[in-house]
Write a protein that holds these residues in place. Structure first.
Motif, PDB file in Angstrom:
ATOM      1  N   ARG A  83      40.369  65.213  72.565  1.00 27.64           N
ATOM      2  CA  ARG A  83      39.939  63.921  73.102  1.00 27.64           C
ATOM      3  C   ARG A  83      40.956  62.838  72.740  1.00 27.64           C
ATOM      4  O   ARG A  83      41.507  62.852  71.641  1.00 27.64           O
ATOM      5  CB  ARG A  83      38.572  63.543  72.579  1.00 27.64           C
ATOM      6  N   SER A  84      41.169  61.946  73.683  1.00 30.59           N
ATOM      7  CA  SER A  84      42.076  60.847  73.373  1.00 30.59           C
ATOM      8  C   SER A  84      41.254  59.758  72.716  1.00 30.59           C
ATOM      9  O   SER A  84      40.177  59.400  73.196  1.00 30.59           O
ATOM     10  CB  SER A  84      42.710  60.285  74.629  1.00 30.59           C
ATOM     11  N   LEU A  85      41.777  59.277  71.658  1.00 33.16           N
ATOM     12  CA  LEU A  85      41.054  58.246  70.921  1.00 33.16           C
ATOM     13  C   LEU A  85      41.326  56.888  71.551  1.00 33.16           C
ATOM     14  O   LEU A  85      42.429  56.626  72.030  1.00 33.16           O
ATOM     15  CB  LEU A  85      41.515  58.243  69.460  1.00 33.16           C
ATOM     16  N   SER A  86      40.312  56.046  71.530  1.00 36.52           N
ATOM     17  CA  SER A  86      40.497  54.679  72.026  1.00 36.52           C
ATOM     18  C   SER A  86      41.272  53.877  70.977  1.00 36.52           C
ATOM     19  O   SER A  86      41.364  54.291  69.817  1.00 36.52           O
ATOM     20  CB  SER A  86      39.143  54.029  72.275  1.00 36.52           C
ATOM     21  N   GLN A  89      39.102  53.115  68.048  1.00 37.82           N
ATOM     22  CA  GLN A  89      38.961  54.244  67.129  1.00 37.82           C
ATOM     23  C   GLN A  89      40.204  54.404  66.256  1.00 37.82           C
ATOM     24  O   GLN A  89      40.118  54.620  65.055  1.00 37.82           O
ATOM     25  CB  GLN A  89      38.722  55.538  67.919  1.00 37.82           C
ATOM     26  N   LYS A  90      41.347  54.287  66.906  1.00 42.46           N
ATOM     27  CA  LYS A  90      42.602  54.417  66.145  1.00 42.46           C
ATOM     28  C   LYS A  90      42.705  53.338  65.073  1.00 42.46           C
ATOM     29  O   LYS A  90      43.117  53.608  63.946  1.00 42.46           O
ATOM     30  CB  LYS A  90      43.809  54.344  67.084  1.00 42.46           C
ATOM     31  N   LEU A  93      40.489  54.223  62.162  1.00 45.29           N
ATOM     32  CA  LEU A  93      41.067  55.278  61.324  1.00 45.29           C
ATOM     33  C   LEU A  93      42.163  54.709  60.420  1.00 45.29           C
ATOM     34  O   LEU A  93      42.271  55.052  59.250  1.00 45.29           O
ATOM     35  CB  LEU A  93      41.644  56.407  62.188  1.00 45.29           C
ATOM     36  N   ILE A 108      45.778  60.972  63.734  1.00 40.46           N
ATOM     37  CA  ILE A 108      45.609  60.553  65.132  1.00 40.46           C
ATOM     38  C   ILE A 108      46.412  61.484  66.044  1.00 40.46           C
ATOM     39  O   ILE A 108      45.922  61.966  67.064  1.00 40.46           O
ATOM     40  CB  ILE A 108      46.036  59.076  65.317  1.00 40.46           C
ATOM     41  N   SER A 111      44.655  64.818  66.255  1.00 34.34           N
ATOM     42  CA  SER A 111      43.465  64.741  67.105  1.00 34.34           C
ATOM     43  C   SER A 111      43.853  64.694  68.586  1.00 34.34           C
ATOM     44  O   SER A 111      43.244  65.357  69.421  1.00 34.34           O
ATOM     45  CB  SER A 111      42.642  63.514  66.710  1.00 34.34           C
ATOM     46  N   ASP A 112      44.889  63.945  68.895  1.00 38.84           N
ATOM     47  CA  ASP A 112      45.375  63.847  70.278  1.00 38.84           C
ATOM     48  C   ASP A 112      45.863  65.195  70.783  1.00 38.84           C
ATOM     49  O   ASP A 112      45.610  65.592  71.913  1.00 38.84           O
ATOM     50  CB  ASP A 112      46.549  62.857  70.358  1.00 38.84           C
ATOM     51  N   LEU A 147      35.424  60.907  63.027  1.00 41.02           N
ATOM     52  CA  LEU A 147      35.884  61.568  64.251  1.00 41.02           C
ATOM     53  C   LEU A 147      34.921  62.624  64.761  1.00 41.02           C
ATOM     54  O   LEU A 147      34.774  62.836  65.959  1.00 41.02           O
ATOM     55  CB  LEU A 147      37.245  62.235  64.007  1.00 41.02           C
TER      56      LEU A 147
END
Ligand code: KG4
Ligand code: ZN
Length: 390
Positions: A83-86, A89-90, A93, A108, A111-112, A147
């Motif tokens: 999932r791409s984080l908004s 969200q980034k 984190l 990040i 996760s990306d 996350l």
């Protein structure tokens, strides 16, 4: 309840470790399946300095924790959800990992690129240990919980050592209480009376150095590399196989103190005096290592015998890094092979689980599943605690 996925994190000292377990059932009757296990030992880095500097340990945890996560998750083979984080969200984190400089960016990116599996629970060591090192694990757990929306348990490192010792065939052994645990590591030397799971009373502890610390310091005096425990054991073994004569008579501090406390700094000093400014031959070093190992284990065993008698313990649990020591393991195993305690149940950890690892932290978390917190509560309430005590 069906099987749950429990991810555990250990960063209290100089190992960066992450495990993924599939757990079916409730503690202590559950079946544990280790589906991913990754551990990076920083010893080669700390060898250069002759010991663990907390800030160096922290830096190494920051560098290796995401690779350990990747390794554990790859092994586990769970379906990952990319999932791409908004940006929000980034940013969050980055805030959670503000003191871990590059870690937010690395997580990040992870996760990306890969995403995360569905994780039900995260268990993380919150103490005791080196605080800068502990914080990396705690803050990383906060970020992962955020996350993955997993619930989080703030676990105790020493309870982990206890559980590692009774972890047999992927289950918790049916321990008979009252039980006594002798916990021996680089930072601790303590006797814990256990009347049930989770009900612990410290009945004895060191008044100065931990026994592992004494092993490490004596090793340094003998010019042996860090960590000294295994090195002392190696030399002592040679002395025993060669039947080398006693190099020096060493004290067994506090054996007759009337309580269950320990002291190891006097023993360490006695070794220092025995060496003084002499240049010891290899055989002399081996003999002295053996003499030290004998004195240290004798004190541990004698105090344990007193404690077992005092509390009429049905079980005896040896745990912590020093439980990897061959001599201590053998003497502990002998506690029920004489007339003293023929019925005593003895638990000694698998050597691989003696020193720090994250499997024991998964077990410690599962033992306290009812204390699991929502990501938000964990993030706002939990701190690393270097002096945490059972
Ligand atoms: O539990 P642990 O891995 O880390 C702490 O929580 O402190 O324990 C590390 C300690 C170190 O002092 C190390 O020298 C000692 O355990 N140790 C040993 C052996 N292996 C590790 N001491 C004696 N004999 C060993 N084989
Ligand atoms: Zn430990």
């Amino acid at each position: 309840m069906g099987a749950m996925i429990l991810l555990s994190i250990e960063t209290s000292c100089d190992e960066t470790a992450i495990s993924v377990l599939k757990v079916a059932g409730d503690f202590p009757d559950a079946e544990y399946q280790i589906i991913g296990n990754a551990l990076f030992s920083q010893v080669d880095i700390h060898k250069e300095f002759g010991g663990v500097f907390p800030t160096v340990a922290k830096r190494e945890h920051i560098n290796t924790i995401v690779p350990m996560l990747k390794k554990a998750l790859d092994e586990a083979g769970l379906d990952l959800e990319k999932r791409s984080l908004s940006d929000t969200q980034k940013d969050y984190l980055k805030e959670l990992l503000i003191r871990e400089d590059t870690l937010a960016a690395t997580l990040i990116d992870f996760s990306d690129r890969h995403g995360l599996p569905k994780i039900d629970y995260i268990s993380v060591t919150c103490g005791p240990g080196l605080e800068p090192a502990l914080w990396v694990g705690v803050n990383f757990a906060k970020a992962l919980a955020y996350l993955s929306d997993a619930k989080v348990i703030a676990s105790d490192h020493m309870e982990g050592h206890i559980l590692a010792s009774v972890f047999i065939d992927n289950k918790i052994a049916p321990v008979a209480f009252p039980a006594l645990a002798l916990l021996v590591s680089g930072g601790h030397t303590e006797l814990i009376l256990m009347t049930a799971w989770g009900e612990y009373t410290k009945v004895g502890q060191t008044r100065d150095d931990a026994v592992g610390e004494a092993f490490d310091k004596v090793a340094r005096m003998l010019d042996l590399p860090y960590p000294g425990g295994p090195e002392i054991g190696r030399l002592a073994k040679m002395a025993r196989s060669e039947n080398l004569p006693e190099y020096v008579k060493l004290p067994q501090p506090m054996v007759n103190s009337g309580d269950l406390d320990f002291s190891f700094s006097g023993l360490k000093t006695a070794v220092r005096y025995a060496i003084a400014d002499k240049k010891l031959s290899d055989a002399e070093k081996q003999a002295l290592a053996r003499d030290f190992e004998d004195a240290a284990t004798a004190v541990l065993i004698k105090k344990s015998i007193k404690a077992i008698e005092k509390f009429t313990a049905k079980s005896f649990i040896l745990g912590g890094g020093v439980s990897a020591n061959t001599k201590l393991r053998a003497d502990t195993a002998n506690l029920n092979r004489n007339d003293l305690f023929p019925d005593l149940h003895i638990y000694i950890p698998d050597v691989k689980l003696s020193t720090d690892n994250s499997i024991m932290i998964a077990l410690a978390g599962h033992a306290r599943l009812e204390e699991a917190m929502s990501p938000n509560d964990f993030i706002s309430q939990i701190k690393a605690d270097g002096n945490k005590s059972l």
